[in-house]
Scaffold this motif. Sequence first.
Motif, PDB file in Angstrom:
ATOM      1  N   GLU A 129       6.898   2.358  -1.758  1.00  0.00           N
ATOM      2  CA  GLU A 129       7.214   2.283  -0.320  1.00  0.00           C
ATOM      3  C   GLU A 129       8.157   3.404   0.072  1.00  0.00           C
ATOM      4  O   GLU A 129       7.991   4.036   1.114  1.00  0.00           O
ATOM      5  CB  GLU A 129       7.875   0.929   0.015  1.00  0.00           C
ATOM      6  CG  GLU A 129       6.983  -0.282  -0.129  1.00  0.00           C
ATOM      7  CD  GLU A 129       6.737  -0.650  -1.588  1.00  0.00           C
ATOM      8  OE1 GLU A 129       7.654  -0.493  -2.438  1.00  0.00           O
ATOM      9  OE2 GLU A 129       5.587  -1.046  -1.890  1.00  0.00           O
ATOM     10  N   GLU A 165       6.259   6.665   0.124  1.00  0.00           N
ATOM     11  CA  GLU A 165       5.373   6.764   1.292  1.00  0.00           C
ATOM     12  C   GLU A 165       6.186   6.935   2.581  1.00  0.00           C
ATOM     13  O   GLU A 165       5.869   7.754   3.437  1.00  0.00           O
ATOM     14  CB  GLU A 165       4.518   5.491   1.394  1.00  0.00           C
ATOM     15  CG  GLU A 165       3.358   5.478   0.410  1.00  0.00           C
ATOM     16  CD  GLU A 165       2.595   4.155   0.453  1.00  0.00           C
ATOM     17  OE1 GLU A 165       3.168   3.154   0.936  1.00  0.00           O
ATOM     18  OE2 GLU A 165       1.450   4.144  -0.016  1.00  0.00           O
ATOM     19  N   ALA A 166       7.239   6.152   2.695  1.00  0.00           N
ATOM     20  CA  ALA A 166       8.012   6.147   3.945  1.00  0.00           C
ATOM     21  C   ALA A 166       8.742   7.451   4.188  1.00  0.00           C
ATOM     22  O   ALA A 166       8.999   7.833   5.323  1.00  0.00           O
ATOM     23  CB  ALA A 166       9.005   4.986   3.916  1.00  0.00           C
ATOM     24  N   THR A 167       9.133   8.130   3.103  1.00  0.00           N
ATOM     25  CA  THR A 167       9.952   9.343   3.280  1.00  0.00           C
ATOM     26  C   THR A 167       9.113  10.607   3.304  1.00  0.00           C
ATOM     27  O   THR A 167       9.646  11.708   3.356  1.00  0.00           O
ATOM     28  CB  THR A 167      10.983   9.451   2.152  1.00  0.00           C
ATOM     29  OG1 THR A 167      10.313   9.340   0.897  1.00  0.00           O
ATOM     30  CG2 THR A 167      12.043   8.370   2.272  1.00  0.00           C
ATOM     31  N   SER A 169      12.010   3.480  11.502  1.00  0.00           N
ATOM     32  CA  SER A 169      12.311   2.805  10.244  1.00  0.00           C
ATOM     33  C   SER A 169      13.815   2.620  10.079  1.00  0.00           C
ATOM     34  O   SER A 169      14.616   3.265  10.749  1.00  0.00           O
ATOM     35  CB  SER A 169      11.771   3.625   9.086  1.00  0.00           C
ATOM     36  OG  SER A 169      10.420   3.887   9.300  1.00  0.00           O
TER      37      SER A 169
END
Lengths: 485, 512
Positions: B268, B271-273, B292
Amino acid sequence: MTRPSDEAAPSGPLPRFAVVGHPNKGKSSLVATLARDASVAIAPHPGTTLVAREYPFRIDGVPLYVLIDTPGFQRARAVLAALESRARETNASAADRPRLVAEFLAMPGQRERFPDECELLGPIVAGAGIVYVVDGSVAYGPQYEAEMEILRWTGRPSLAVINPISSRDHVTEWEAALGQFFRIVRVVDAVNADLQAQSRLLKAFAELEAGWRAPIEAALAALERARVGRRIQTARAIAEWIAQALVYDVERRIAPDESAELHREALAAEYHASLARSERAARERVQAIHGHAALEARADELALLEADLFAEGTWLVFGLTRRQLVSAGAAGGAATGGVIDLAVGGASLLLGVATGAVVGGVLGFLGAQRLPELTLVDRPLGGRLVRYGPARSPGFPFVLLGRARLHARLLSRRTHARRDPVEVEAVPAAALPLDAVFRKRLERDFARLRAADDAALARAEATQALADTLQALLAADDSESAEAT
Amino acid sequence: MGAGASDRPPTGASAAAGRMRGRLALADVVGLALALEARQALLESERRTQDRALAPVLADEQGARRLRRWVALSATPALALRVRRVVHAVAWTRAVFSLGGMLLGWSATSALLSIRGPGGRISIAACLGVLVALPFLSWLATLFGGLLRGRRAASDRAPLARPLHRLILRLLPASVRSDAEAIFGRARAHAALLVRLQRALATQFLLLGGVGFGIGALAATGIFVVFTDLAFGWSTTLDVAPERVHRLVGALARPWAELWPAASPSLELVEATRHFRVAPGSPGPGDALSGSSPLLYGGWWPFLVMAIACYALLPRLLTLPIVALVVGRECERVLRLMPGALALLESLASPWIESGGEGGQERASRALDAMVPEVALAGWMSRAAGGEVPVAIVWAEAISPAAIEAEIGAGLRIHAAGGRASVEADAAVVRAVAGSGGALLVCVRGDEPPLLELLDFLAALRAAAGAERALAVVLVGGAVRDLETWQRKLASLADSRLAVARIERANARGAA
C-alpha cells in the motif's frame, strides 16, 4: 641484568690452558683453531713462537677460559737435571716438586739460560692446565721424556694431544707412550679439526679440574649458537645475491635505426663482468661472516669458483639434469601463469598456471643452457633501449646456488690454522647433492623471486623464503658433514 | 639512542610494558624505523655493547615482538616523543576522516531531505541511491582495492593509497612530517615494504570515513523525522508495477523485517507514494499534497533509517576489526623485513665471542741466507778422515749402531748422547772424543727439529775438538724441507767446518 655468560663465568680463578710441547708440533695451529684467530704465527720452521701469548675466550666480554700458546722445549734435559739436583740437595719429596719448579723459575739468571722453558712453565706454575702436543706422524723418541717428566713435576692437571701433522703412522705408538704420563690422550688434527672435534677436545679440557666444566660448557653452547648465527647470515647473503642476480640486466639506448645485434657482444661482456663482480662481493661477505676475510687475497686460487658463470663446465658441475630442468622450468612457468590468473581475477580457470607449467617445462628442456636474451624495448617517450638479460634459464639460479653453496661449505669447514689456499678439489661436486625435497622448495622459491619482478615487498618476502630454505639446506650440509667425520 | 643501554634506565620500558603482549601496531613500525636509523649512527662497538646488554632481557621474545621490546628498551626519551607524535598524527588522521565523513553524511542527508519535488515529495530513490547504494558500493570498492587486490597484487603500485598518504603528509605539521615518512612516505630505505601497510591504512581511513558518513546520515535523518514532516515518494518513466518495486524493497528490508516490520514498506505504501507528473489531480511544484493521510507519505523513513544502518554503516563496522587485524599483520611483516631488523635480531641472538690473541706476537726472525752446506757423506768422509777412524755420536737414539755401521762402514767409534742420556753423560762424550782424532759425525733424527740443547752440544764439541776438526751433522731420515730447516738452524753456530749430510731413513730402518 644477568647474562648467561655471567652465570657460567668461573667463580674461582679463570681456567687457563698452556699449550706446550716440542717445537714445531702444531701448538700454535691448535691454538689458532681453538681461538679462531688467523693472526696466530704459524710457520713450517721450528722456534717461531718466542714468548707465551694469551688467547682469552670471552662471551659478551665475560672471560670463560684462556688458551696460552707457548714456545717449545729447547733444553728440557738441562732443566730436569737442575731440578733433580735441587731436589737431591734439599732432600725434597715428590710433594715438593711443584714448589721446586716454581723456585727454579724464580732463580736469577734462569730466564737468560732457559728462556723458552721459563716462558712455557711460567703459566703452568701460575695455575694453568697442561695441554701437551705431539706430532703423530713422527716416531716417538726418548728426547720427549725429559719434557714430559718436567710437566709431571709441576703437578698440574694435564692432557696430551696427538696431532697427526702429515700422517697417522705413529699415533698408536704415541698413545702407548703418552698413556704413561697423561690421564687423557686425544688425537686431534689441529689444522683440520671441525667444530665437533674441537668441542670434544674442549670437553676434555673441562675434565682437567673441578669447576672448569661450567665455563667450558657455556663456551661450547655459545660456539654452537654462533655457528647457527653464521649459517643464518650465510643463507641470507646467498639468497640476496641470487635474488639480485636473477633479475639483473644491462641496458643501452640505441638510435631508432640502429641494429640491436651490434650491441650484443658489449652488453654480454658488461653483463657477465658485472655479475662476476657482484658474486665476488657476495663471496667476500660470506667470508667475512666466517672470519676469513683475508682469503680475499687468494681469490685467484678459487679455480672452479672463479670459472665463468656461463661456462659449460660450470653448468655441468652445478646445473641440473635435463629432467630436473623440465621440472624447474615448469615451476617457473606455473608461477608466471599464476600471476596472469590473478590479474584476470581467476576468470582463466587457472589455465594460466597449467599453460605456464607446460611452456616452462618445454623451455626448460630446450633451453637448458640458454644465455640471457637480447631484447628491444620501446621507451614511452620515444627512443629505444636494447636490454641484455635477465637470465631466464631455469637452471641459472641452481648454478648460482651450487657455486655459493660450495664456497660456503669450504669456509664452514676451514679452521683458522690453515694457511694454504682453498682446495676446491677437496669437495667434489658429487659431494653436493640436492635431494628432491630441497630441489622442489628451491624451484618454488626461485619462481617466486622471478614472479616478484620489481615488487619490492614481494621480492623481500621471496628472498626471505629462499634464505629460510637455504638455511635448512646449509644445516643439512653441516649435519651431513658432522656424520662424515 | 645512547651508546650503552646499561648506562641509563631503559626509557619507555614501563610505558610499553602494558602493550608488549598486544597486537603489533603502527607505533612499533615507526619506533623500529626511527630506532634503526639512530642505530646506524652508532659505532659498531657501541651497537655491540648495547645489543649484548639487552640480549638477556629479550631472550623470552621472538621475531617482531623481540624487535618491539628492543625499541621499548633502547629508545631515548627524544625518540619516544617522536614516535608518540607520529602515532598521534595517525590518530588525528583517523579522527579527521571520521568527522569529515560525518559532516559529509549530515550534509548530504540534509540536502536530500530538503530538496522537495512535486507536492513537496522527497525522492526515496535518490535517498537510497546516495545514502545507501553509493556507500555500499564504495565499501565494496574499498574492500577490493585495499585488501583483496592489495593482498594479491605483485607490483608496488598503490594508486589510491599513495596520493592519499601524500595528502596526509602535506597536511601534517612540519615537525612530524619527516618522522611520519616511516609509515606514509616513500623516502625511507624500507619504503618499498610499506605498500601493503599503506593500502591497509588507506582502507582503514576510508572505512572510518564511511562510518562517519553513516552516522551523520542517520543523525540527520533522525533530526528531520522528528522536527519536520517528510513526505517521500517515488516515480519512474518506465512501466514498472508497484508490486515489483515492493518485491525489491522487501528484499532489501529482509534483514530487519522480522525485528521491525514497520521498517519493511507495505505494498500500500509503495502504491500510494508513487506519483506521476501528468496524472489528474497531481500537485504541481510547490503545491501541498492532499487527499491521503499525510502520515502515509512519511512511512518510508523507518526503511530508510534501517537501510542506511544495515548497508552503509554495519558492513564498515564489521570490516573495521578485520582491517585492524590486517594492519597489525602488515606491521609485523614490515617489522620483520625492515632493512637492519634481521641483522639486529641476529646480533641479539648471537653471543659476541672474542677469542683472539692479546698483545703483540713476538716471532723469531729467520736468517734467510746463511745455510750450512750439505755434503755427500761418503766423499766428505774420505776427505775429512785423514787416516783416522771417524767418531760417530748418536743423538737421542736416532739410529742404531748396527745401522750406522751398515750405512757408513764398520770400525767406527760410536758414542751415545742426548735423549735418555744425562747432561753429564753428554759432557763425558765431549771429553772422550776431544782427545781422539778423526772426523766427527753427529747422527740426529732428520724429522725432528734442531733444538738448542743439540746446538749447545755441538758448540761444546767444537770447543773441545778444535776449530779445524771436521764435524758433520748426519740427518737420519726427514724430508727435504727438514734438511733446509737444519741447514739454517745450524748456521747460527757460525762454524765454517760444519757440514750437513743425510742418510735415508729406509736404509737406517732395517737395523735400527
